[in-house]
Design a protein around this motif. Structure first.
Motif, PDB file in Angstrom:
ATOM      1  N   GLU A 183      35.791  54.789  18.423  1.00 44.72           N
ATOM      2  CA  GLU A 183      37.373  53.792  19.039  1.00 44.72           C
ATOM      3  C   GLU A 183      38.315  54.831  20.463  1.00 44.72           C
ATOM      4  N   THR A 184      37.969  56.471  20.198  1.00 41.39           N
ATOM      5  CA  THR A 184      38.934  57.057  21.064  1.00 41.39           C
ATOM      6  C   THR A 184      37.996  56.870  22.636  1.00 41.39           C
ATOM      7  N   ALA A 185      35.993  56.841  22.716  1.00 45.99           N
ATOM      8  CA  ALA A 185      36.224  56.449  24.212  1.00 45.99           C
ATOM      9  C   ALA A 185      35.833  54.926  24.583  1.00 45.99           C
ATOM     10  N   ILE A 186      35.955  53.940  23.710  1.00 51.11           N
ATOM     11  CA  ILE A 186      36.409  52.894  24.301  1.00 51.11           C
ATOM     12  C   ILE A 186      38.140  52.519  24.390  1.00 51.11           C
ATOM     13  N   ALA A 187      38.941  53.554  23.512  1.00 46.81           N
ATOM     14  CA  ALA A 187      40.768  53.796  24.146  1.00 46.81           C
ATOM     15  C   ALA A 187      40.203  53.895  25.931  1.00 46.81           C
ATOM     16  N   ARG A 188      40.245  55.575  25.961  1.00 49.89           N
ATOM     17  CA  ARG A 188      39.596  56.021  27.434  1.00 49.89           C
ATOM     18  C   ARG A 188      39.125  55.380  28.458  1.00 49.89           C
ATOM     19  N   ALA A 189      37.961  54.728  28.331  1.00 48.81           N
ATOM     20  CA  ALA A 189      37.268  53.910  28.990  1.00 48.81           C
ATOM     21  C   ALA A 189      38.001  52.583  29.580  1.00 48.81           C
ATOM     22  N   SER A 190      38.799  51.962  28.838  1.00 51.08           N
ATOM     23  CA  SER A 190      39.440  50.869  29.031  1.00 51.08           C
ATOM     24  C   SER A 190      40.999  51.593  30.026  1.00 51.08           C
ATOM     25  N   ALA A 191      41.158  52.179  29.694  1.00 51.98           N
ATOM     26  CA  ALA A 191      42.569  53.202  30.161  1.00 51.98           C
ATOM     27  C   ALA A 191      42.246  53.638  31.583  1.00 51.98           C
ATOM     28  N   ILE A 192      40.731  53.919  31.962  1.00 56.17           N
ATOM     29  CA  ILE A 192      40.764  54.561  32.939  1.00 56.17           C
ATOM     30  C   ILE A 192      39.791  53.525  34.001  1.00 56.17           C
ATOM     31  N   ALA A 193      39.502  52.061  33.550  1.00 59.18           N
ATOM     32  CA  ALA A 193      39.183  50.820  34.607  1.00 59.18           C
ATOM     33  C   ALA A 193      40.291  50.339  35.113  1.00 59.18           C
ATOM     34  N   GLN A 194      41.398  50.923  33.868  1.00 59.02           N
ATOM     35  CA  GLN A 194      42.736  49.629  34.545  1.00 59.02           C
ATOM     36  C   GLN A 194      44.122  50.458  34.892  1.00 59.02           C
ATOM     37  N   SER A 195      43.078  51.624  35.291  1.00 60.27           N
ATOM     38  CA  SER A 195      44.561  52.430  36.069  1.00 60.27           C
ATOM     39  C   SER A 195      44.208  52.364  37.592  1.00 60.27           C
ATOM     40  N   PRO A 196      44.798  52.902  38.350  1.00 61.21           N
ATOM     41  CA  PRO A 196      44.954  52.527  39.472  1.00 61.21           C
ATOM     42  C   PRO A 196      44.048  53.319  40.369  1.00 61.21           C
ATOM     43  N   PRO A 197      43.025  53.434  41.829  1.00 64.16           N
ATOM     44  CA  PRO A 197      41.798  51.979  41.962  1.00 64.16           C
ATOM     45  C   PRO A 197      41.390  51.878  40.596  1.00 64.16           C
ATOM     46  N   HIS A 198      41.712  50.320  40.517  1.00 60.90           N
ATOM     47  CA  HIS A 198      40.956  49.928  39.170  1.00 60.90           C
ATOM     48  C   HIS A 198      39.482  49.794  39.923  1.00 60.90           C
ATOM     49  N   GLY A 199      38.530  50.222  38.638  1.00 57.27           N
ATOM     50  CA  GLY A 199      36.877  50.100  38.630  1.00 57.27           C
ATOM     51  C   GLY A 199      36.369  49.784  37.234  1.00 57.27           C
ATOM     52  N   PRO A 200      35.121  49.937  37.694  1.00 55.01           N
ATOM     53  CA  PRO A 200      34.313  49.482  36.567  1.00 55.01           C
ATOM     54  C   PRO A 200      34.096  51.138  35.895  1.00 55.01           C
ATOM     55  N   VAL A 201      34.254  51.172  34.466  1.00 56.52           N
ATOM     56  CA  VAL A 201      33.331  52.134  33.940  1.00 56.52           C
ATOM     57  C   VAL A 201      32.529  51.979  32.975  1.00 56.52           C
ATOM     58  N   TYR A 202      31.634  53.574  32.522  1.00 57.73           N
ATOM     59  CA  TYR A 202      30.227  52.626  31.874  1.00 57.73           C
ATOM     60  C   TYR A 202      30.097  53.700  30.561  1.00 57.73           C
ATOM     61  N   LEU A 203      29.896  53.411  29.276  1.00 57.79           N
ATOM     62  CA  LEU A 203      29.226  53.843  27.681  1.00 57.79           C
ATOM     63  C   LEU A 203      28.295  53.371  27.266  1.00 57.79           C
ATOM     64  N   SER A 204      27.240  54.933  27.165  1.00 57.42           N
ATOM     65  CA  SER A 204      25.581  54.411  26.841  1.00 57.42           C
ATOM     66  C   SER A 204      26.122  54.710  25.549  1.00 57.42           C
ATOM     67  N   LEU A 205      25.645  53.595  24.531  1.00 60.99           N
ATOM     68  CA  LEU A 205      25.356  53.639  23.059  1.00 60.99           C
ATOM     69  C   LEU A 205      24.135  53.766  21.528  1.00 60.99           C
ATOM     70  N   PRO A 206      24.076  55.023  21.893  1.00 65.41           N
ATOM     71  CA  PRO A 206      22.470  55.398  21.434  1.00 65.41           C
ATOM     72  C   PRO A 206      22.257  54.138  19.639  1.00 65.41           C
ATOM     73  N   ARG A 207      21.511  53.529  19.550  1.00 64.36           N
ATOM     74  CA  ARG A 207      21.210  53.227  18.300  1.00 64.36           C
ATOM     75  C   ARG A 207      21.522  54.065  17.046  1.00 64.36           C
ATOM     76  N   GLU A 208      20.942  54.457  17.009  1.00 65.82           N
ATOM     77  CA  GLU A 208      21.021  55.935  15.836  1.00 65.82           C
ATOM     78  C   GLU A 208      22.834  55.604  15.337  1.00 65.82           C
ATOM     79  N   VAL A 209      23.575  56.061  16.751  1.00 65.62           N
ATOM     80  CA  VAL A 209      25.080  56.241  16.452  1.00 65.62           C
ATOM     81  C   VAL A 209      25.703  55.563  15.820  1.00 65.62           C
ATOM     82  N   LEU A 210      24.979  53.572  16.855  1.00 63.56           N
ATOM     83  CA  LEU A 210      26.286  52.543  15.943  1.00 63.56           C
ATOM     84  C   LEU A 210      26.096  52.172  14.638  1.00 63.56           C
TER      85      LEU A 210
END
Length: 588
Positions: A183-210
């Protein structure tokens, strides 16, 4: 048989046949049933304002697929859409933001899926488009855990540093390490992507952790996006003085805003008679019919300017030595010095870090008391004369395309006239803005100047997803069409009911490459050759058949006499029949 086993069996059978209904009821009573990292991640995506997950799945997706399959409360989860090539998914997220102003998420398959995203990610980064890119990571464990390696590719796809593939093109990247971080990783990623200057962000998702349940309870993440303030008042005062005393100021706009929704610029240009050039703009703000619209090429106008106000520009003009040595430059935007470009020496006398709308409004307030000292009528008279001249040139080009063979100018004019003001055009070496009649903001979207080809058709599909009520038209060169993975694009249009019109401008060559060669070696061997090496695309296939295989209305037109009626038929297919269409225009 059921009666023999009693009440428990009856309940079991009912549950099996109504699993989604029962799951939905249980979720209302106990939301903790969705307690895996995959579930928390998807729920947080929705809470962060993400409505769509554009996905190209792989063997790392089972935990995500399980959540999408079980959860019936769709309003709590983003809508998953299967997209049939990663480059199409990333391009759709780009176009979706431009048309809707909302961020989408893209999830792809480990390193190989991520590799197919890199070109689109470069485009998004250079255009400052917020998007949340995620990819699986091949299982780190070989045994004993849910999701451990079971197939040879789980060894073959492991990398030492998977994020290194995209690190230079994202604002932030992270690998999910524990399920409670989702949850925290997604909230942080979303906020950073939409903070100026806008831009893409990337999150890697290991299968076992998911797949792991969230055993620890962390506080609900609250992470707001940052916003830009205004420059200091002394900077704004200095800018106001520069604008007020300028004899021939111009504005160059590049990185615009979603839907071209910047009325502050239109008003600013009107109030102070400052012509606006939209040079490779992400979205047009000025209607081409507006008297202060000065076209899409700064070259003819910037040479006479004594002040250039650059709005969101990375490259305000070319060549770099085009402006007069005494010309002053004001740069305004989220990143006025374009810090993401490693080497850049465009002049900047005053940098104003600000949101474009609020910055222009603040500057306008300071200019009001200086208005009597400004040569507004002289500026306006000069701009009207300039427009009259450029209009005549455009009309000559359009007339030429109505005679023997169709050219870009004539095709662009016909498309804009027939499509009208509700249409969105995505141009990748397709229509040319100077020949179009655009009466509204946010009608024309230009290819990113990073030049990653294959952007136009996927971006148009994303725009249709974001603005389903609009007529969306992708206009691309024949080379760009091939780069777009057209089979995947046409199938996405069918699968997800996204009827767009694709216009392929077929000139049988890489026009940009040929033009660049002639520019460097105008009297060289390549210029003298009958067929320039490495620029030809012929013999051309029948592009209409590719679209027709997916049920599209498809037509090829060669004669200018038939162009307008062909455009009308294609638009009818999209608007009335809700069917995708492709129009192949043979260009001289």
């Amino acid at each position: 048989m059921i009666l023999l086993f009693g009440t428990k069996t009856i309940i079991y059978v009912i549950i099996q046949f109504n699993k989604n209904l029962i799951w939905g009821l249980l979720m209302k009573l106990d939301p903790s049933l969705l307690d895996t990292a995959a579930a928390k991640l998807l729920l947080q995506l929705k809470d962060s304002g993400v409505d769509y997950v554009l996905a190209n799945s792989g063997t790392d997706f089972p935990p995500l697929i399980e959540v999408f399959s079980l959860a019936s409360e769709k309003h709590r989860l983003p809508t998953p859409l299967a997209i049939f090539h990663e480059s199409v998914a990333i391009g759709m997220a780009h176009g979706y933001y431009l048309a809707s102003g909302k961020m989408a998420a893209v999830i792809v398959h480990v390193n190989v899926g991520l590799a197919n995203c890199t070109m689109g990610l470069i485009n998004a980064a250079k255009s400052q488009i917020p998007l949340l890119l995620m990819s699986g990571r091949t299982p780190a464990t070989e045994t004993s855990r849910l999701g451990s390696r079971v197939t040879p590719i789980h060894w073959g796809q492991e990398m030492y540093d998977q994020a290194s593939m995209v690190r230079e093109s994202v604002k932030w990247e992270y690998e999910l390490r524990f399920p409670e971080q989702a949850e925290t990783a997604i909230a942080r990623a979303s906020a950073i992507a939409q903070s100026p200057p806008h831009g893409p962000v990337y999150l890697s998702l290991p299968r076992e952790v998911l797949a792991e349940p969230v055993a620890l309870s962390l506080p609900v993440p609250v992470t707001a996006s940052a916003t830009l303030g205004l420059p200091q008042i002394d900077q704004l005062e200095k800018a106001a003085e520069m604008v007020a005393f300028a004899k021939d100021p111009i504005i160059v706009l590049q990185r615009s805003v979603p839907q071209g929704n910047l009325p502050e610029l239109v008003k600013f240009a009107e109030d102070y008679s400052i012509p606006v050039v939209e040079f490779w703009t992400t979205a047009n703000v000025m209607p081409t019919t507006h008297e202060m619209h000065a076209g899409f090429d700064p070259g003819p106008i910037v040479v006479d300017a004594d002040l250039v106000v650059c709005l969101g520009t990375s490259v305000p003009w070319t060549p770099i030595d085009l402006v007069n040595a005494n010309t002053k430059v004001i740069a305004m935007g989220a990143d006025p010095l374009d810090s993401s470009t490693p080497y850049r020496s465009f002049r900047c006398d005053l940098a104003l870090q600000s949101d474009l709308g609020s910055g222009l409004t603040a500057l306008s307030k300071l200019l009001k008391c200086r208005k009597s000292r400004m040569n507004i009528e002289e500026r306006r008279t000069k701009q009207l004369a300039r427009r009259e001249n450029t209009t005549k040139q455009a009309d000559l080009a359009i007339t030429a395309g109505q005679t023997k063979s169709i050219n870009h100018a004539y095709a662009s004019r016909v498309l804009s006239e027939e499509a009208g003001s509700d249409a969105l055009f995505f141009s990748e070496l397709g229509v040319i803005g100077s020949a179009m009649s655009l009466t509204k903001s946010g009608q024309l979207y230009w290819t990113p100047h990073s030049g990653g080809l294959g952007w136009g058709v996927p971006a148009a599909l994303g725009a249709k997803l974001g603005s389903p009520e609009k007529t969306v038209i992708a206009t691309v060169g024949d080379g760009s069409y091939m780069f777009a993975n057209p089979t995947a694009c046409h199938q996405v249009s069918v699968t997800h009911d996204l009827p767009i019109l694709t216009v392929v401008f077929n000139n049988g060559r890489w026009q940009a490459v040929q033009r660049a060669t002639l520019g460097m070696y105008p009297d060289g061997n390549a210029a003298a050759s009958n067929v320039m090496p490495l620029t030809q695309l012929g013999p051309s296939p029948d592009y209409t058949m590719i679209a027709a295989a997916h049920g599209a209305f498809a037509e090829k037109v060669k004669d200018p006499i038939h162009l307008r009626s062909a455009v009308q038929r294609a638009l009818k297919a999209v608007r009335v029949d809700r069917r995708q269409a492709l129009l192949e225009i043979c260009i001289s």
